[in-house]
Design a protein around this motif. Sequence first.
Motif: not given
Length: 291
Positions: A166-173, A224-225, A252-254
């Motif tokens: 998978s290329s998706k991440v679990q947190a973003v800044v 989440p971002m 509803n994304i934290p």
Amino acid sequence: MNIKHFGAFSIIFGLCLTTLPHCPANDEEIKHDVVYGNVEGTELHMDIAIPTKKDQPVPCIVVIHGGAWRQGNKSMHLEEIKRFAKHGYVAASIEYRFCPKHRFPAQIEDAKCAIRYLRAHAKQYGINPERIGAMGFSAGAHLSMMLGTMDRQDGFEGQGGWPDESSKVQAVVSFFGPTQLDANDIPDTSLPLVHDFIGDSKEKKADAYRQASPLTYVDSGDAPMLLFQGTRDVLVPYSQAIKMVTAMTRSNIPGRVEFLINANHGWYGDELNETIDSTLRFFRKHLPIEK
């Protein structure tokens, strides 16, 4: 703190993480120029910082440099990945192909490949493959948000390697990253940069502009971002952050958004230290290191 200018984009590097509280006494091992993918004979590289003191797999933070998708270097964030490693994270700074030689979607394909590589080699580097985050600046923030919103069915996985991961991440800044490239609030100074990234105007490549916008992919279950945005940014108006916050709220994304009043496309001093403190707290919350 230093600021370099790439065309119209100013990119922060040399971020000081020493102000972060409770920094553990952790050493790090640095692996330079690790090949993470190969596209038509072009090798793609990353630098990886690995904490030497860890008893089990830990989360990974990928840092993506800015430069209007056309300039910059992974070495700009060497100190950052070292300091993330001191806090117990594996961290990587990646390179990616540049426009105008390589147009969209080359850059997001490369970023996705980097995430897949890290998952495929999670045991080698001591990474928890279920906890990978992305942090970026300007164009790098744009790519980070793409990693947090796009799913496999959205495409643009590319041919760089490791297709089973998978290329998706679990947190973003995101530090001052654009969220909707075809919006009317993109300022005139930024239009030529986006034009070179996509390869034409939004009137002629409407689908590509939409596909290249993180806002297009937002839905429930996305990462989440944390978004940082200056209110006097001459390249990425703060209305771009509001668009993302609105979409995240709807799904509803934290997350959080922090507006820096009167800040332009980058900042320094106390403001920089505070945003970096917030960054690590955000990753600690959403990519916790198990003890």
